[in-house]
Design an enzyme around this catalytic site. Structure first.
Site, PDB file in Angstrom:
ATOM      1  N   HIS A  65      28.827   9.450  69.698  1.00 26.82           N
ATOM      2  CA  HIS A  65      27.677  10.145  69.100  1.00 26.82           C
ATOM      3  C   HIS A  65      26.611   9.156  68.602  1.00 26.82           C
ATOM      4  O   HIS A  65      25.447   9.505  68.505  1.00 26.82           O
ATOM      5  CB  HIS A  65      28.145  11.079  67.980  1.00 26.82           C
ATOM      6  CG  HIS A  65      28.776  12.340  68.503  1.00 26.82           C
ATOM      7  ND1 HIS A  65      29.655  13.104  67.777  1.00 26.82           N
ATOM      8  CD2 HIS A  65      28.662  12.977  69.698  1.00 26.82           C
ATOM      9  CE1 HIS A  65      30.043  14.151  68.493  1.00 26.82           C
ATOM     10  NE2 HIS A  65      29.458  14.082  69.664  1.00 26.82           N
ATOM     11  N   PRO A  99      25.231  21.216  69.628  1.00 21.82           N
ATOM     12  CA  PRO A  99      23.857  20.771  69.357  1.00 21.82           C
ATOM     13  C   PRO A  99      23.783  20.007  68.038  1.00 21.82           C
ATOM     14  O   PRO A  99      24.417  20.393  67.056  1.00 21.82           O
ATOM     15  CB  PRO A  99      23.060  22.074  69.271  1.00 21.82           C
ATOM     16  CG  PRO A  99      23.911  23.111  69.933  1.00 21.82           C
ATOM     17  CD  PRO A  99      25.332  22.679  69.724  1.00 21.82           C
ATOM     18  N   GLU A 202      45.792  24.649  69.507  1.00 22.45           N
ATOM     19  CA  GLU A 202      45.972  23.268  69.997  1.00 22.45           C
ATOM     20  C   GLU A 202      47.107  22.613  69.230  1.00 22.45           C
ATOM     21  O   GLU A 202      47.795  21.727  69.719  1.00 22.45           O
ATOM     22  CB  GLU A 202      44.685  22.464  69.722  1.00 22.45           C
ATOM     23  CG  GLU A 202      43.814  22.265  70.917  1.00 22.45           C
ATOM     24  CD  GLU A 202      42.668  21.322  70.630  1.00 22.45           C
ATOM     25  OE1 GLU A 202      41.711  21.747  69.937  1.00 22.45           O
ATOM     26  OE2 GLU A 202      42.711  20.172  71.092  1.00 22.45           O
TER      27      GLU A 202
HETATM   28  P1  IMP Z   1      29.970  17.189  72.327  1.00 20.73           P
HETATM   29  O1  IMP Z   1      30.134  18.565  71.761  1.00 20.73           O
HETATM   30  O2  IMP Z   1      29.198  17.172  73.630  1.00 20.73           O
HETATM   31  O3  IMP Z   1      29.404  16.229  71.325  1.00 20.73           O
HETATM   32  O4  IMP Z   1      31.428  16.666  72.756  1.00 20.73           O
HETATM   33  C1  IMP Z   1      32.322  16.055  71.854  1.00 20.73           C
HETATM   34  C2  IMP Z   1      32.899  17.085  70.888  1.00 20.73           C
HETATM   35  O5  IMP Z   1      33.720  18.021  71.606  1.00 20.73           O
HETATM   36  C3  IMP Z   1      33.836  16.511  69.844  1.00 20.73           C
HETATM   37  O6  IMP Z   1      33.135  15.999  68.734  1.00 20.73           O
HETATM   38  C4  IMP Z   1      34.695  17.713  69.488  1.00 20.73           C
HETATM   39  O7  IMP Z   1      34.051  18.548  68.561  1.00 20.73           O
HETATM   40  C5  IMP Z   1      34.791  18.465  70.794  1.00 20.73           C
HETATM   41  N1  IMP Z   1      36.057  18.153  71.501  1.00 20.73           N
HETATM   42  C6  IMP Z   1      36.247  17.322  72.538  1.00 20.73           C
HETATM   43  N2  IMP Z   1      37.542  17.303  72.920  1.00 20.73           N
HETATM   44  C7  IMP Z   1      38.177  18.146  72.093  1.00 20.73           C
HETATM   45  C8  IMP Z   1      39.537  18.575  71.991  1.00 20.73           C
HETATM   46  O8  IMP Z   1      40.457  18.168  72.729  1.00 20.73           O
HETATM   47  N3  IMP Z   1      39.821  19.460  70.996  1.00 20.73           N
HETATM   48  C9  IMP Z   1      38.862  19.953  70.169  1.00 20.73           C
HETATM   49  N4  IMP Z   1      37.595  19.572  70.244  1.00 20.73           N
HETATM   50  C10 IMP Z   1      37.245  18.690  71.198  1.00 20.73           C
END
Ligand code: IMP
Ligand code: ZN
Length: 346
Positions: A65, A99, A202
Site C-alpha cells: 500500500h 478504495p 476463513e
Molecule cells: P486491495 O484491496 O486491492 O488493497 O488488496 C489488498 C487487501 O485485500 C488487503 O489489505 C486485505 O484487506 C484484502 N485481502 C487480501 N487477501 C486476503 C485474504 O486472504 N483474506 C482477507 N482479506 C484479504
C-alpha cells in the site's frame, strides 16, 4: 497433470485482490521510482516462502500500500494485473479492491476507483481477450459509515461504468473486527442490486458466519472453517449446500496463511465431492507467487483430477460470474470452440 494443459485451458478468475495480485515486475517498477529502500524490504518479503503466516501476509499488504498510494500507481497495477491474467489465458476476471483516500498524493476513493476503471477500459480498447468486472471491497475493520460510503460508491460507479462495477467484497484480516456489525449495510447493498462476494469462515467463527449467511451472499470467499471438523458446524454446511452458494477456493493462499495445515487436507475435496459449485482462484497471485494455471495444476495433482475434470471445473465457473447472461453464453462458446481439440490432444 501438465501445467501446460492448465495454461491452455481457458479460465475464469473470481477472487483476485488488486494489491495482492501485483507482480514482482510491477513492484520493482513502482518501488524503484518511489523509494529504493522500500524496494529492498519488499524484495525480501516477496522471496518465495517469506509470506508464511496470515500476520506476515497482512504486513506485506501494508508495504504494498505504500507504493500504491497514488492514482498513477493504481492504474499501473490494474493495467499490468489484467495483462498478466490474460497472458495466463484467463478469459473473465473479477478484480476486487478497497478504495483508499491518500490526502498527501491527492488520491480520493473516487479517483482510486476511476483509475481502475480507466485501466479496464484501456485493456478493452486494446482488444485484449478478457472481460473484466470490478468489486469494491469493504475491510472488516471498517465501521458502518465507511461501509455505507463504499456501497454508495459501488452503486454510483456501477451506473457510471455501464455495469463494470458489479458488487461488493468483504475482506480484511479475519482475526480482526466483527462482520456482524456490517450485516445491515451488506443487506442494503443486496437490496440495491449489488452482488455480494464475502470472505467467510476463513478462521473458525460459527456465530459470525451464521449471522452473515442469513443475507445469502452470492458467493463465499474461502469458507475454510464451515465444516464441523474445521471449527464450523453442520448447520453452516447445510445452509451453504441448500442454497448452493458458490465457494471461491484458493489453495496456495490457505496453505501459506496456515488456515489449512496441508494442501491434502484442503476443503476443496469435501465440497467438490458433494458436487457443490467451486471456483479455483488465486486470491493474491503476487503475494503468494502463483498463477491461476498453477492453482488448477495443484488441485489436479493433489486430488487426482483428470484433464476432463479440470476442463469441467473451469467451465462450471462461468455460471458463477457476476455478469449478464449474454457474457456467460459468449464465454461458453469460447470454451466449447477449443474443447475437443484440447481434450483429445496429448
Ligand atoms: P486491495 O484491496 O486491492 O488493497 O488488496 C489488498 C487487501 O485485500 C488487503 O489489505 C486485505 O484487506 C484484502 N485481502 C487480501 N487477501 C486476503 C485474504 O486472504 N483474506 C482477507 N482479506 C484479504
Ligand atoms: Zn481473499
Amino acid at each position: 497433470m501438465s501445467l501446460d494443459f492448465c495454461k491452455r485451458t481457458p479460465k475464469v478468475e473470481l477472487h483476485a485482490h488488486l494489491n495482492g495480485s501485483i507482480s514482482r515486475e510491477t513492484i520493482e517498477k513502482l518501488a524503484m521510482k518511489k523509494n529504493p529502500e522500500l524496494y529492498k524490504d519488499l524484495r525480501i518479503c516477496f522471496d518465495k516462502g517469506k509470506a508464511e503466516t496470515l500476520d506476515n501476509v497482512f504486513q506485506m499488504f501494508k508495504l504494498i500500500h505504500q507504493i500504491s498510494d497514488n492514482t498513477e500507481a493504481i492504474y499501473t497495477i490494474a493495467y499490468d494485473v489484467i495483462h498478466e491474467f490474460s497472458a495466463d489465458n484467463v478469459k473473465y476476471l473479477e478484480l476486487r479492491s478497497t478504495p483508499r483516500d491518500v490526502p498527501s498524493s491527492g488520491m480520493t476513493k473516487s479517483s482510486y476507483i476511476e483509475a481502475i476503471l480507466k485501466a479496464i477500459e484501456d485493456c478493452h480498447k486494446e482488444n485484449l481477450d478478457i472481460v473484466v468486472k470490478f468489486l469494491l471491497a469493504i475491510d472488516r475493520r471498517n465501521d458502518l459509515s465507511v461501509a455505507k460510503e463504499t456501497v454508495d460508491l459501488a452503486e454510483r460507479y456501477s451506473r457510471l461504468s455501464g455495469g463494470t462495477v458489479v458488487g461488493i467484497d468483504l475482506s480484511g484480516d479475519p482475526t480482526v473486527g466483527d462482520a456482524c456489525t456490517l450485516v445491515p449495510i451488506l443487506r442494503d447493498a443486496k437490496f440495491r442490486g449489488l452482488k455480494l462476494a464475502l470472505h467467510l469462515a476463513e478462521v473458525p467463527a460459527v456465530e459470525e458466519t451464521e449471522e452473515v449467511l442469513k443475507i445469502l451472499p452470492d458467493r463465499i470467499g474461502h469458507g475454510t472453517c464451515l465444516h464441523p471438523n474445521a471449527g464450523g458446524s453442520q448447520g453452516l454446511v447445510d445452509t451453504v449446500l441448500q442454497h448452493r452458494i458458490p465457494l471461491e477456493l484458493c489453495l496456495t493462499s490457505n496453505v501459506i496463511c496456515q488456515t489449512v495445515a496441508h494442501v491434502d487436507n484442503h476443503h476443496f475435496k469435501y465440497w467438490y465431492d458433494q458436487g457443490h459449485p467451486c471456483a479455483i482462484c488465486t486470491d493474491d497471485k503476487g503475494v503468494f507467487s502463483t498463477s491461476l494455471s498453477e492453482e488448477y495444476c495443484l488441485a489436479a495433482e493433489t486430488f487426482g483430477l483428470t484433464r476432463k475434470d479440470i476442463w469441467t471445473l473451469s467451465y462450471n465457473c462461468i455460471d458463477m460470474i457476476f455478469a449478464e447472461e449474454a457474457v456467460k453464453q459468449d464465454l461458453k462458446s469460447k470454451w466449447n470452440s477449443v474443447k475437443s481439440y484440447e481434450l483429445n490432444c496429448e
